[in-house]
Design a protein around this motif. Structure first.
Motif, PDB file in Angstrom:
ATOM      1  N   LEU A   1      39.711  -1.832   4.831  1.00  0.00           N
ATOM      2  CA  LEU A   1      38.270  -1.661   5.028  1.00  0.00           C
ATOM      3  C   LEU A   1      37.961  -1.343   6.493  1.00  0.00           C
ATOM      4  O   LEU A   1      38.407  -2.049   7.396  1.00  0.00           O
ATOM      5  N   GLY A   2      37.214  -0.263   6.688  1.00  0.00           N
ATOM      6  CA  GLY A   2      36.805   0.100   8.039  1.00  0.00           C
ATOM      7  C   GLY A   2      35.307  -0.101   8.185  1.00  0.00           C
ATOM      8  O   GLY A   2      34.582  -0.101   7.185  1.00  0.00           O
ATOM      9  N   ALA A   3      34.849  -0.248   9.428  1.00  0.00           N
ATOM     10  CA  ALA A   3      33.411  -0.476   9.636  1.00  0.00           C
ATOM     11  C   ALA A   3      32.586   0.667   9.050  1.00  0.00           C
ATOM     12  O   ALA A   3      31.480   0.459   8.573  1.00  0.00           O
ATOM     13  N   SER A   4      33.166   1.901   9.037  1.00  0.00           N
ATOM     14  CA  SER A   4      32.403   3.030   8.495  1.00  0.00           C
ATOM     15  C   SER A   4      32.352   3.004   6.971  1.00  0.00           C
ATOM     16  O   SER A   4      31.672   3.824   6.360  1.00  0.00           O
ATOM     17  N   ASP A   5      33.085   2.073   6.349  1.00  0.00           N
ATOM     18  CA  ASP A   5      33.040   1.958   4.884  1.00  0.00           C
ATOM     19  C   ASP A   5      31.969   0.987   4.413  1.00  0.00           C
ATOM     20  O   ASP A   5      31.910   0.655   3.231  1.00  0.00           O
ATOM     21  N   THR A   6      31.164   0.501   5.336  1.00  0.00           N
ATOM     22  CA  THR A   6      30.201  -0.540   4.959  1.00  0.00           C
ATOM     23  C   THR A   6      28.849   0.058   4.544  1.00  0.00           C
ATOM     24  O   THR A   6      27.802  -0.501   4.808  1.00  0.00           O
ATOM     25  N   VAL A   7      28.917   1.205   3.893  1.00  0.00           N
ATOM     26  CA  VAL A   7      27.691   1.900   3.475  1.00  0.00           C
ATOM     27  C   VAL A   7      27.204   1.358   2.136  1.00  0.00           C
ATOM     28  O   VAL A   7      26.023   1.145   1.926  1.00  0.00           O
ATOM     29  N   CYS A   8      28.157   1.114   1.223  1.00  0.00           N
ATOM     30  CA  CYS A   8      27.816   0.670  -0.133  1.00  0.00           C
ATOM     31  C   CYS A   8      28.736  -0.496  -0.490  1.00  0.00           C
ATOM     32  O   CYS A   8      29.952  -0.395  -0.326  1.00  0.00           O
ATOM     33  N   GLU A   9      28.147  -1.577  -0.990  1.00  0.00           N
ATOM     34  CA  GLU A   9      28.951  -2.771  -1.284  1.00  0.00           C
ATOM     35  C   GLU A   9      30.021  -2.479  -2.341  1.00  0.00           C
ATOM     36  O   GLU A   9      31.177  -2.872  -2.203  1.00  0.00           O
ATOM     37  N   ARG A  10      29.647  -1.739  -3.384  1.00  0.00           N
ATOM     38  CA  ARG A  10      30.606  -1.436  -4.449  1.00  0.00           C
ATOM     39  C   ARG A  10      31.758  -0.595  -3.897  1.00  0.00           C
ATOM     40  O   ARG A  10      32.925  -0.836  -4.189  1.00  0.00           O
TER      41      ARG A  10
END
Ligand code: SF4
Length: 376
Positions: free
Chosen positions: A31-40
């Motif tokens: 998990l990268g910080a840029s992946d924190t757009v959508c919880e699913r």
């Protein structure tokens, strides 16, 4: 061994798409910080779910290339630290720009000191946007997800410092860095307009971002993660999500992806309630908007307080010229569809790299109104 045959003048996008597929970002599972757009979506990544969709957006690829050029120039001219890695056991990230203050810069060897320092240590994230999104940027500022991402970067830097890895060991020796300012720099990828949004680092927001991560980490399966978007053809983020099929399933032919959420009459009942509840404020807001539009019909374009009024449209309307297209099909040796189908003929000409002949219809497009936020 067979070798793929590349035509003598291939589309340059074939190269970009192949290179994009090899980017480390596209292959990452952590998990990268840029992946924190959508919880699913974050949950799919965290649980190591295989990607179900191959997605490539030319527009996003152009954004990535512009982004690389901008950060490289900032490094060369201002001496800013770019693409620096931060990580802790929960998350990792690559910070676009860290602009150090004088005091922190002095702790580094001269070759790493910035030519342009900031008053306080600043973590910057660059976002390129299309002209279609630009008014939203000016009017509404950063999204929750953008603020979450940049606060996570800053929080990692404040708690862990730069990651101890090849290429940035000297920076890692600084230890935790006292970031005090967040900067989101928006650049319009159509005309180069720039808009900078700066705020002090907000510990409360950083904590909320950490809670967000904890919620994802507590999911037992990706499906426990909340869908933060409404799906393909409603939210562009879903159109380019590598987990879209896993998330929405495969609908019946010709039906939208969202139909897979209806399992029984209870689901229909709830969807009808949602529809009716949303309709009332929507209808009322539309009446207010239509009323304002009618009032404005005779007003001149220009600045009025916080908004700028622009008029557009009323352009001559063109349509594909069937007779000329048939001639062009003949000349180019292309097969004319059995029944004359304008849309299909246009598609064939475009695929063959030929211009689509157009004819004037004698009609004009409707007059359009555009209201943009005023900027000094
Ligand atoms: S398809 Fe949309 S809602 Fe589903 S995981 Fe991807 S971004 Fe989230």
């Amino acid at each position: 061994m067979s070798t793929a045959v590349i035509p003598s003048s291939p589309s340059i996008w074939a190269a970009v798409e192949a290179a994009d597929g090899r980017r480390p970002r596209s292959l990452q599972t952590q998990l990268g910080a840029s992946d924190t757009v959508c919880e699913r979506r974050a949950a799919y990544i965290l649980h190591g779910h295989p990607k179900t969709d191959t997605v490539f957006s030319r527009s996003a690829a152009l954004g990535t290339m512009a982004h690389e050029g901008l950060t490289k120039a900032a490094k060369a001219e201002f001496g800013w630290l770019i693409e620096r890695k931060v990580a802790d056991p929960a998350i990792r990230g690559s910070i676009d720009i860290v602009q150090l203050d004088e005091a922190t810069a002095k702790r580094l060897p001269a070759r790493l000191r910035p030519k342009v320092t900031a008053d306080v240590v600043t973590v910057e994230d660059i976002k390129t946007k299309t002209v279609w999104k630009w008014d939203d940027v000016l009017r509404y500022g950063p999204t929750e997800a953008e603020l979450r991402q940049v606060h996570l970067y800053a929080d990692l830097l404040r708690t862990e410092g730069f990651e101890d890895r090849t290429g940035q060991r000297v920076l890692a020796r600084l230890g935790p860095v006292g970031v005090q300012q967040i900067r989101l720099r928006y650049v319009c990828r159509d005309n180069g307009d720039e808009h900078v949004y700066e705020i002090p680092f907000d510990p409360q927001r950083a904590e909320e971002a950490r809670w967000w991560l904890t919620r994802v980490a507590e999911t037992k399966s990706p499906e426990d993660g909340r869908r933060d978007f409404m799906g393909p053809n409603l939210d562009a983020v879903c159109d380019f999500c590598p987990f879209a099929t896993a998330c929405w399933g495969i609908p019946a032919p010709g039906r939208p992806a969202q139909t897979t959420l209806i399992h029984d009459d209870k689901d229909v009942e709830q969807a009808l309630i949602d529809y009716v509840e949303a309709h009332k404020p929507f209808a009322e807001a539309k009446r207010v908007k239509d009323f304002a539009r009618k009032k404005l019909d005779g007003s001149k374009a220009g600045r009025y307080g916080p908004n700028v009024l622009k008029w557009g449209g009323e352009n001559p309307l063109e349509e594909p010229d069937l007779a000329k297209m048939i001639e062009l099909f003949d000349d180019a040796g292309l097969k004319v569809p059995q029944t004359e189908d304008l849309a299909r003929m246009v598609k064939i000409l475009k695929a063959a790299g030929l211009p689509v002949p157009m004819r004037d219809t004698g009609r004009s497009s409707a007059r359009t109104i555009r209201i943009v936020p005023y900027r000094e």
